[in-house]
Each structure stands twice: as C-alpha cells, then as structure tokens.
Design an enzyme around this catalytic site. Structure first.
Site, PDB file in Angstrom:
ATOM      1  N   ASP A   1       0.865  -1.172   0.000  1.00 11.95           N
ATOM      2  CA  ASP A   1       0.000   0.000   0.000  1.00 11.95           C
ATOM      3  C   ASP A   1       0.909   1.232   0.000  1.00 11.95           C
ATOM      4  OD1 ASP A   1      -2.127   1.748   0.060  1.00 11.95           O
ATOM      5  OD2 ASP A   1      -3.221   0.656   1.589  1.00 11.95           O
TER       6      ASP A   1
HETATM    7  C1  NOJ Z   1      -3.954   3.882   0.122  1.00 11.85           C
HETATM    8  C2  NOJ Z   1      -5.152   2.996   0.236  1.00 11.85           C
HETATM    9  O1  NOJ Z   1      -5.107   2.274   1.449  1.00 11.85           O
HETATM   10  C3  NOJ Z   1      -5.301   2.021  -0.896  1.00 11.85           C
HETATM   11  O2  NOJ Z   1      -6.534   1.375  -0.794  1.00 11.85           O
HETATM   12  C4  NOJ Z   1      -5.163   2.711  -2.217  1.00 11.85           C
HETATM   13  O3  NOJ Z   1      -5.301   1.793  -3.252  1.00 11.85           O
HETATM   14  C5  NOJ Z   1      -3.807   3.401  -2.278  1.00 11.85           C
HETATM   15  N1  NOJ Z   1      -3.710   4.359  -1.222  1.00 11.85           N
HETATM   16  C6  NOJ Z   1      -3.571   4.111  -3.606  1.00 11.85           C
HETATM   17  O4  NOJ Z   1      -4.352   5.235  -3.693  1.00 11.85           O
END
Ligand code: NOJ
Length: 796
Positions: free
Chosen positions: A300
């Site tokens: 993430d």
């Molecule tokens: C953080 C989020 O937790 C995740 O779900 C997302 O895909 C990414 N950022 C990218 O934006």
C-alpha cells in the site's frame, strides 16, 4: 567474527527457505498457479529472456511505483519522472490517468529506455471509474454478484480507455466495526457474502482473460486483517488468533485468488505484532505456498517506508524485510528504489530475491498484453450516456434497503408514495449535494453527472415539491476537520461552507415541512471527509446538527420518511423509535436521485439486505451476528436476538440490548414473503463423505418461498447454519447460502441450497479445515433472524 557467522547463518537459512519455496528451481516459474495465464510456459519464457538482459538498476526499477499524478496519500514523491522512465527505472505509475498522460510516459519507456519495458499504470477504481456506481458496501447490500460483476466490468472498460490496465480493487477486507471509515469500500461483516462478491468483482474486472483489451488486472486489498483495526481506528494494528484470521479474514482473499486475481496489495496494519507488509507468514506461507499465488504483490501507499514507524528496523532493513516477505513492488515509498541495490551488492539480499519479484511484475505486464499494446488510443471524451446511466440506476435500485415502513395512523405505510402525492417537503443537506451523493473514493467520478434527490423529485412532483436544506453536514465548529482533509484534484473535499446560523435554517425547514403532507429527510454524513480512508469516527450519529433537524421536523407531527445517505452503518436509534419509514440509500452514485425516487414511489420494490449490522449504540461495536457462543448466553443462545431486559448474570449490556437495531441480512419489501418448513435431502451423512465432498454437495436444503402480498418483489433468501458440537466453538449462526428470488404476487418458488465440505468445514485447534460428527442446525429466511428451522447430522 560473530557478526560474520550470524550473517552467514542468516543467509543460509534464507537460502534454505527460498529453496523450500522452490524459488531456485526452474519448475517454480511454471508451478501450479492460481492463474494459468501467469503460469503459461510461453509467457514465462519471455519473462526469463527479458530478465537475463536486465541490469540490477533496471530490475529494481520494475519494483517501484510512483504517483506522478495527484496524491491519494501523504508526502507524494516529486521526482523527475521523465528521466526515471527513460532510464527504465519506473515499473509502474499510479494516479496517472487518461490516454494523453499515460501515453506521455509510455512513449518515453518504449522509445527511450534501453529494454523498452512498458509501464504498468495503476489506479483506484473503487465503484466505477468515470461512471460512479453506488459504493461497494451498498453493492454488497444488493447481495447480487451480478451487480458487482457489472460495476467491475464498467470500471474495467472505462479505466482501460483511460490508459489504466490495473485497478486497486476489490477491497475484500472483512469490516465488523463501522467506526472504521473504510467499511464503505468493503462488502461488510460476513466472510461468506464477502467471498462470493470477491469472486464476482475479480471476474468482472479480469474476465478470466487478462489479455483482452478491455480487461484490467485487479489488486485485491488489503492483505490482510486491515479491517480488524483495533478500536476501528484506521491504520491501527490488528490482534487476533490465527484461527480467526483463517476463518473470518482470509476467506474473501482466498476466493479472489482462486478466481485468478493477478495482484494483491499488502496492508498498512500489523497482525499480532508483525506488519502485514513485512509478514512472511501471510505473504509467503499462506499466499504463495498454501494458495499457489504467483501474481504480484504491491505494497500500500508508503507502507514499506512506514515499516520504519512500526519500529522494525531502519530503511535498508525494512525494505529487505518487505521484499523477502514477498512484497514485490513499493508503492510511492521510494525505499526499494534507493536501498535495495546497495544491499544486493553487499550480499545482504540475494539477487535471486530481486529476480523473483521482477518476474512477478513482468508476468502481469506480459499477461495484460502491454508489450504488444503499450499505448491507449485517444477516445471520445467521457459522457454519462443513457446506457451507462441505466446500468448505474439498475445497480443503485438493488442496493436500497428498506429498514422500516410502519403504518401511520389513518394513512397506512408511508411507502411507497402515491404518484399523486400531494405536497412533499424534501429537507436535508444531502438532498441536493452532487459531490456527496457520489460517495467516498470516487476518484475519477465527476459530481456534475449526479442526479440529486431534489432534481429527481422535482421531475416527478413539479410544484408539489417543497425544498429546504435545513443545515449543512458539519457545523462551523467542525471546521477543523475540513482543514485536515485537503486532497488535491479529483479527491478534493469540495466547497463546503457550514451554514452560519443553523437555528434559523432549521426553523425554515420546519416551516417548509408544515406546508407539506409528508416530509422526506435526506441525512447522513460527509462522504468526502468522514468516510473512506483515514476517516474513522468515535461516534456514529448524523454529523453536525442533522439530528436536531430531524427531531424538529418530526415534532411538527407531519409524517416523516428518512432517507439515510451514508457509507457506514449509522446509529439510527432515535429515528427507529420515532420515524415511521426509513430507507438506507448509502452513497448511490450518479443515479442517486432517480434510484431513491424509484423506491420511494414504488417503481422499484426494494430488495436490498444489510451486509453489516446496524448498532443501537456505538459501544456495541464491533457488532456482528456471527458471534461465538458464551457460557452465559443472553436470550437462550441467540444473543443477537432482542433479549429479556430482566436477565442477569448473562453476557449482556445492562444499559443496552446486545442485539443490532437492524441486523445483518435485514431489509423489507413492499410485499411480504412467507417461508415453508425447510427440508433436508438427508437426515444423516457420514463424516468421510462430507470430507471427500469438497465443492460437491452432500445435503440439499430446500424451502418454499411465497409472495403473499399484492405486488411483485425480490427476496434474498438466506441460509444460516450452526455447528452444535464442534471441537472448537463455532458461531451461533453463519451464512452459508443465499439466492435472490423474484416472485409475482401469490407466486411460490422452491429454493435449494447445496451444502458440502466447503460450507460445513471449520478450522480445528490444529488449524486445519475439518468436518466432525455433529448436528447442524439450519435456518432459512429473510435475515439473520430467520426462524424457519431444520437440521441434519454428520455421523461417524
Ligand atoms: C492507500 C489505500 O489504502 C489504498 O486502498 C489505495 O489503493 C492506495 N492508497 C492508492 O491510492
């Protein structure tokens, strides 16, 4: 010397571990895979040929991802992306959207970089891409896998047309605590419902064929247990037994992997003290060894560098831990890009570990056909065409959950509203707010396409519609929240200026209600500030002064219909006691107003069912129906049923019921359904037969369902089981089957649910899925409170 020995031993044990994983054997590249396309011999031959030509820097380049567009997280990097791409040092970009922007970088990669490896563009496509559908929790409320598949299909086609072949969806985290703002992106509390929907999302995006020009690769997220954040606070750790992990939190991921999910995203949280992004147990043992996943794992956003905050090492050490645990790509963290090469050169990380991660990235790129079709043709500008609108409306119609529709004296049930309804007062801050109706995480959705409730009702009622906003979603005092949430670009929080004089606007709304025959209140919470990521709440009521508005309008004595527009279960306790009709409409997307109107006027008979228990008080959270039994159960052993307030020395709250205000699976219709006595095809089944059965049914439960009302309707028929004598205690009820059944007035259908090992197994103390001799109680009905009961035995 001691250091040298320790290091050598560490290296040796790593080599042994890798050998154990088959990472060194040629067979590993084509081992039985969860996705035959990624395992294809030809594809892997191309991967190996390319890998051989790559320098270490080029390899590491494949393992990094940057947000070269807008930010969906903190501290976006601000690097010279053109130069990096020209050097072959960008494997992937996120948040670069549109043919022009993606082609810009792709041309650099394909024309200037030495090996001409296409860039993989990734993007959050959460509930549609340009066409915004209802939020995922709402889609789960449809209990319709076809709806999830349809939303994914539209998302895929539109994302691909925008140069994005990789979507960060579906989110399959089990969410049992609505304080956690990301419940909105989930399918709710139940592993069975979540697993069925996970499969549907993957199928809709990938179509079982990544090479199709309108397929996208999914990234199933967030692996794993992110939804179990302690106290519902986002990014917080999760602490649970391995048994719960395996029985509750892992199944939807496993289901998505079995459906061929090409990629997964590792989560921010720790699990029992080990961060999910550096967790060899979940990322390697379970994901790769037990499930045969040979796709790509991306971290993430910043999760690799955040391992430093988790206090498990400095930059180089945490990068090594993440890579060795099985995180192949570092999203917007820039740690792999800066520290891995040095560690390979100094012998701390075997280059073979890097190679394996690169293989996983390249496999996905080859499978998607990016080498053959790296560019995206410029297409016509997006428009919410009638066909797209029809799809969005159909899905939104199915997501509406009628929570309550009690008769009002002298009027009868308020819903459906007669087409010739006299004067209707529409009141509330969500009645006419395009951006908020779009819902959270509508990254590339455009509020201008949203039909508001006000617009849709105006169309139907003309000057019989009166309108008053009543108040804003937040008050002036909440302004501090606005400052915190200031995403740029498409994630912008919107222009909200809290109304300075709430008392005045509430008084105006009361006057408006007095002029009408019925008042519809459109209330909820601000989707863009208080739902989704980093949007946990410690309270679950309506935000701002909406509760005061509701009570003031209800006090006029005019009949009130409450339409709740929110991406999480809110605390509706006062409303449930004082308002005769309540419709849960979630965040419905571009067709919000039309879909709500469809149900209010009865053009659509509501069929949604709650995928998440609605609490009476926030103190009940985490609240879910599939609780484990206790030695001192309240209300017999059905502690999720309303209980006797006089009971003492039982597992209960003294100041509140245990039960949900509106339970899992709940949802009313404008007709009524009756259930016959369920039957089982066999009263006894030998345990060996069940164990051998796997996906094959050993018992069929049948039930007659009849529409006893005067209009056609769709019922979600639900089957729950209870294992009454297992070696490890099992939940008081577990969903193990459901079917959407449409019935004409008076029509009856026989519905069957097959049960085999897949439905009946549980994890024993040795953490193995098993079935033992026992009696299974079975209930069939329209919610988790189902009472039509039967049973069968599994015998020695
Ligand atoms: C953080 C989020 O937790 C995740 O779900 C997302 O895909 C990414 N950022 C990218 O934006």
């Amino acid at each position: 010397m001691e250091f040298y020995i320790t290091r050598s031993l560490r290296l040796l044990s790593l080599l042994l571990m890798l050998a154990g994983l088959g990472w060194f054997s040629a067979a590993a590249q084509t081992s039985p895979s969860h996705n035959p396309q990624l395992a294809s011999k030809e594809l892997n031959a191309r991967v190996e040929a390319l890998l051989k030509k790559m320098t270490l820097e080029e390899k590491i380049g494949q393992l990094v991802q940057y947000a070269a567009g807008y930010a969906t997280g903190p501290n976006a990097s601000n690097l010279k992306y053109d130069e990096l791409a020209a050097r072959g040092q960008v494997g992937s970009f996120l948040n670069v959207v549109g043919a022009e922007a993606t082609n810009h970088y792709q041309h650099i990669a394909m024309e200037k970089s030495r090996l001409r490896i296409p860039i993989l563009f990734g993007q959050d496509v959460i509930h549609g891409h340009r066409t915004t559908f209802p939020v995922p929790l709402a889609i789960a409320a449809s209990w319709d896998p076809a709806a999830a598949e349809l939303v994914a299909r539209y998302g895929a086609v539109e994302a691909r047309a925008d140069g994005v072949p990789w979507v960060f969806s579906p989110m399959v985290d089990i969410a049992r605590d609505p304080r956690w703002g990301r419940i909105i992106e989930s399918s709710g509390e139940d592993p069975y419902l979540g697993s069925v929907l996970a499969r549907a999302w993957v199928k809709g995006y990938q179509q079982d064929d990544l090479s199709k020009p309108d397929s996208v690769a999914v990234s199933v997220k967030h692996f794993v247990a992110y939804g179990a954040a302690i106290a519902g606070r986002d990014y917080n750790g999760a602490d649970m037994s391995e048994l719960t992990l395996r029985q509750v939190y892992l199944p939807p991921f496993h289901s998505a992997v079995d459906a061929g999910a090409a990629t997964l995203m590792s989560a921010f949280n720790s699990i029992n003290g080990v961060p999910a992004t550096a967790n060899p147990f979940t990322l390697t043992q379970i994901l790769r060894k037990e499930w045969g996943f040979d796709g790509l794992v991306v971290s993430d956003w910043g999760a690799v560098s955040e391992l430093i905050n988790h206090s498990i090492g400095d930059g180089p050490k945490v990068a090594r831990k993440a890579l060795e645990a099985g995180v192949d790509m570092d999203m917007e963290g820039n740690l792999y890009g800066t520290v891995i090469a040095g560690q390979v050169r100094s012998g701390k990380i075997p280059e073979s570990v890097v190679d394996e991660a690169v293989r996983r990235v390249l496999r996905v790129k080859f499978a998607l056909g990016l080498f053959e079709r790296p560019y995206t043709p410029e297409g016509p500008a997006y428009d919410a065409t009638p066909e797209r609108r029809a799809a969005a409306r159909k899905v939104a119609d199915e997501t509406m959950v009628l929570l309550k529709n009690d008769p009002v004296e002298g009027v009868g049930p308020l819903l459906p509203l007669p087409a010739k309804a006299k004067k209707v007062a529409l009141i509330g801050p969500l009645a006419d707010n395009q951006r908020e109706l779009l819902g959270a995480w509508a990254v590339t959705g455009d509020p201008k396409y949203v039909v508001t409730l006000r617009a849709a009702l105006q169309e139907r009622l003309g000057d019989r519609l009166l309108y008053a906003q009543g108040c804003d979603l937040l008050t002036g005092e909440d302004a501090s929240i606005l400052k915190h949430v200031d995403f740029e670009g498409a994630m912008a929080a919107g222009d909200h200026s809290p109304i300075p004089d709430d008392a005045k606007t509430i008084a105006e709304a009361v006057e408006t209600a007095k002029k009408a025959d019925v008042a519809i209140l459109a209330l909820g919470e601000p989707a863009n500030w208080m739902e989704g990521e980093a949007a946990s709440r410690a309270t679950l009521g309506f935000t701002g002064v909406q509760q005061q508005l509701l009570e003031a309008v209800a006090a006029t004595g005019k009949p009130v219909i409450l339409v709740v527009l929110a991406g999480r279960p809110l605390e509706l306790t006062w409303a449930a006691a004082h308002v005769p009709a309540i419709l849960e409409a979630w965040s419905p997307g571009i067709e919000a107003g039309d879909a709500v109107a469809d149900v209010l006027f009865g053009d659509v008979n509501p069929s949604g069912k709650l995928p998440s228990s609605f609490p009476r008080s926030v103190g009940q959270e985490p609240l879910y129906y599939a609780q484990l039994p206790t030695g001192r159960p309240a209300h017999g052993d059905l502690s999720h049923f309303p209980q006797n307030p006089a009971e003492k020395f039982v597992s209960r709250y003294m100041d509140q019921e245990n039960s949900a205000l509106f339970p899992f699976g709940w949802g009313l219709s404008y007709t009524r359904f009756s259930y016959g006595q369920p039957s089982v095809s066999r009263a006894e089944v030998p345990v060996e037969e069940v164990i051998a059965s796997r996906s094959k049914p050993v018992v069929t439960v049948g039930v007659d369902v009849k529409n006893t009302g005067r209009v056609a309707g769709t019922e979600v028929v639900q089957l729950y089981i209870r294992n009454t004598a297992a070696s490890v205690e099992q939940p008081v009820r577990e969903l193990k089957g459901f079917a959407r059944v449409t019935l004409a007035p008076g029509e009856q259908k026989h519905v069957e649910f097959p049960l085999g090992f897949d439905e009946l197994n549980f994890y024993n103390a040795g953490l193995k899925p098993t079935v033992e001799p026992t009696t299974y109680k079975i209930w069939v009905g329209g919610s988790s409170l189902a009472t039509a009961e039967t049973s069968f035995q599994v015998v020695e």
